[in-house]
Design a protein around this motif. Structure first.
Motif, PDB file in Angstrom:
ATOM      1  N   TYR A  62      -2.766  -5.847   7.097  1.00 11.05           N
ATOM      2  CA  TYR A  62      -2.330  -5.535   6.530  1.00 11.05           C
ATOM      3  C   TYR A  62      -1.014  -4.822   7.355  1.00 11.05           C
ATOM      4  CZ  TYR A  62       0.439  -2.699   3.155  1.00 11.05           C
ATOM      5  OH  TYR A  62       1.278  -1.751   2.400  1.00 11.05           O
ATOM      6  N   ASP A 112       4.961   4.564  -1.033  1.00 10.31           N
ATOM      7  CA  ASP A 112       6.855   4.641  -0.485  1.00 10.31           C
ATOM      8  C   ASP A 112       6.735   3.133   0.166  1.00 10.31           C
ATOM      9  OD1 ASP A 112       4.074   5.087   1.105  1.00 10.31           O
ATOM     10  OD2 ASP A 112       4.501   6.868   1.761  1.00 10.31           O
ATOM     11  N   ARG A 113       5.894   2.282  -0.582  1.00  2.56           N
ATOM     12  CA  ARG A 113       6.373   0.871  -0.841  1.00  2.56           C
ATOM     13  C   ARG A 113       7.122   0.344  -1.617  1.00  2.56           C
ATOM     14  NH1 ARG A 113       6.155   2.133   3.833  1.00  2.56           N
ATOM     15  NH2 ARG A 113       4.714   1.704   5.606  1.00  2.56           N
ATOM     16  N   ASP A 127       2.391  -4.940   7.309  1.00  2.41           N
ATOM     17  CA  ASP A 127       3.861  -4.071   6.788  1.00  2.41           C
ATOM     18  C   ASP A 127       4.499  -3.769   8.185  1.00  2.41           C
ATOM     19  OD1 ASP A 127       3.885  -2.112   4.803  1.00  2.41           O
ATOM     20  OD2 ASP A 127       3.820  -1.046   6.631  1.00  2.41           O
ATOM     21  N   ASP A 144       9.749   1.046  -2.669  1.00  2.70           N
ATOM     22  CA  ASP A 144      11.316   0.361  -2.279  1.00  2.70           C
ATOM     23  C   ASP A 144      10.876  -1.090  -1.522  1.00  2.70           C
ATOM     24  OD1 ASP A 144       9.874   0.868  -0.081  1.00  2.70           O
ATOM     25  OD2 ASP A 144      11.625   2.126   1.118  1.00  2.70           O
ATOM     26  N   PHE A 190      12.983  -5.218   5.932  1.00  2.00           N
ATOM     27  CA  PHE A 190      13.612  -4.507   5.538  1.00  2.00           C
ATOM     28  C   PHE A 190      14.722  -3.323   5.580  1.00  2.00           C
ATOM     29  CE2 PHE A 190      13.405  -0.973   2.165  1.00  2.00           C
ATOM     30  CZ  PHE A 190      13.462  -1.113   1.062  1.00  2.00           C
ATOM     31  N   ARG A 192       7.375  -6.890   7.396  1.00  2.00           N
ATOM     32  CA  ARG A 192       7.739  -6.562   6.670  1.00  2.00           C
ATOM     33  C   ARG A 192       8.909  -5.642   6.373  1.00  2.00           C
ATOM     34  NH1 ARG A 192       4.100  -6.411   1.792  1.00  2.00           N
ATOM     35  NH2 ARG A 192       3.700  -4.170   2.346  1.00  2.00           N
ATOM     36  N   TRP A 199       0.821  -1.099   0.387  1.00  2.00           N
ATOM     37  CA  TRP A 199       0.069   0.251   0.286  1.00  2.00           C
ATOM     38  C   TRP A 199       0.626   1.014  -0.357  1.00  2.00           C
ATOM     39  CZ3 TRP A 199      -2.263   2.386   5.226  1.00  2.00           C
ATOM     40  CH2 TRP A 199      -2.916   3.183   4.660  1.00  2.00           C
ATOM     41  N   ASP A 259       8.568   6.182   6.603  1.00  2.00           N
ATOM     42  CA  ASP A 259       8.480   6.312   5.375  1.00  2.00           C
ATOM     43  C   ASP A 259       8.922   7.597   5.007  1.00  2.00           C
ATOM     44  OD1 ASP A 259       5.791   7.072   5.807  1.00  2.00           O
ATOM     45  OD2 ASP A 259       5.341   4.792   4.131  1.00  2.00           O
ATOM     46  N   ARG A 260       8.949   8.824   5.409  1.00  2.00           N
ATOM     47  CA  ARG A 260       9.442  10.161   5.193  1.00  2.00           C
ATOM     48  C   ARG A 260      10.685   9.666   5.227  1.00  2.00           C
ATOM     49  NH1 ARG A 260       6.625   9.252   1.690  1.00  2.00           N
ATOM     50  NH2 ARG A 260       4.540  10.157   1.379  1.00  2.00           N
ATOM     51  N   ASP A 307      13.974   9.428   4.428  1.00  2.00           N
ATOM     52  CA  ASP A 307      14.558   9.821   2.411  1.00  2.00           C
ATOM     53  C   ASP A 307      14.502  11.533   2.249  1.00  2.00           C
ATOM     54  OD1 ASP A 307      11.759   9.057   2.391  1.00  2.00           O
ATOM     55  OD2 ASP A 307      12.706   7.810   0.345  1.00  2.00           O
TER      56      ASP A 307
END
Lengths: 201, 201
Positions: B62, A187-188, B66, A190, B73, B69, A184, B187-188, B190
């Motif tokens: 999910y 930003d996933r 996530d 990667d 990652f 995962r 979802w 996820d921000r 970066d």
């Protein structure tokens, strides 16, 4: 060739648009096809009890800023549309109609063109006549398109597509399913890339 | 040294924990300090009308997937806690008490230790006695800590911290503010990295 990547998106989703500018290149890198699935977040959000990000108190301003910043960061052309969000039934139906009449390649071409029209050129893609013009510019035969968008079979097909997406667990845009794994958000991508590369994650 | 990075987090937020494992290294890269701000998502979600991710229909499964995962990652140790989510008032107050009595460095050490206790060792950090044990293991003088957690000044301070965070636009965890720019989500990081590097984004 391995199984196609199922790519779900709503045409009023900026992150869906960002994903649409990257999904084919990513898929090609791992010799995959992309199946483009326009859906509607309206019925999905009814099920999940969600509100569009930009309408949530406090999150709204941040979201608009994040759309622009994320576009710059990923070097994606983006202009905030004046009309936002908009109903995207007509756009989704146009893509389904083109797919049924002219095949998946033409349909994905149209989908990309619609996204660009909305998020770069500022065209109100909620209006069926704009969709016909966009399709013409994409060299798609638009004979019957305007009627097709409003036809009962296409309306029913979109409903069924949205139901099927929800049955598969899709609750947002963009949403990718491949080899049983769900991702979802742009930003996933990667993690999606790593999964396609390694076959696991 | 340039201004510190304000780092907001709730102790029951897995993405907040992920961010906590990375924020100091990122800050050091650009010669910045980090100010650790434990907050409570409860009152924030009341204002935004949000529901914890894992309690939203369809999103819950999910989300748990996530978390695992994303941890793999990013090579972050993570074990899904049995008790989740939990009340995090006591943990947040413990950090505020240590900060007021022993300074910011001890407080951030404790914060990192609490996150590890919860998301790696499976300790229920909602229980004040567990927090005292965790602090002891982190070589923090815990004399007065148990009472401090329940003291009115610390309770009021946490309320004020949460109000101040909301006034600054904080609506989730993790949430970073630096030089007037806000970043929501691990996820921000970066984009946060690029902003710290270039001074703009």
């Amino acid at each position: 060739m391995a199984a196609a990547i199922d790519f779900y998106f709503d045409f009023s989703s900026p992150y869906g648009y960002f994903a649409a500018t990257h999904i084919e290149q990513l898929a090609a890198k791992y010799d995959r096809d992309v199946e483009w699935h326009p859906i509607l977040l309206g019925p999905v959000f009814k099920t999940t009890g969600s509100t569009p990000l930009t309408e949530v108190p406090m999150k709204g301003d941040y979201a608009f800023h994040d759309f622009e910043r994320s576009a710059r960061f990923h070097r994606i052309p983006y202009r905030r549309p004046e009309a936002f969000p908009i109903p995207t039934q007509a756009a989704a139906r146009a893509v389904l109609w083109v797919r049924s009449k002219q095949g998946a390649d033409k349909a994905s071409q149209l989908a990309k063109r619609i996204y660009t029209a909305y998020f770069v050129d500022g065209i109100n893609i909620g209006e069926p006549m704009r969709l016909v013009e966009i399709a013409q510019q994409a060299n798609i035969d638009t004979t019957g398109l305007a009627d097709g968008i409003n036809s009962l079979p296409i309306k029913n097909q979109l409903k069924a597509e949205v139901d099927l997406a929800m049955a598969r667990g899709v609750f947002g845009s963009p949403f990718v399913i491949v080899d049983g794994e769900s991702f979802w958000g742009f930003d996933r991508f990667d993690q999606l890339d790593a999964f396609l590369r390694d076959g696991k994650i």
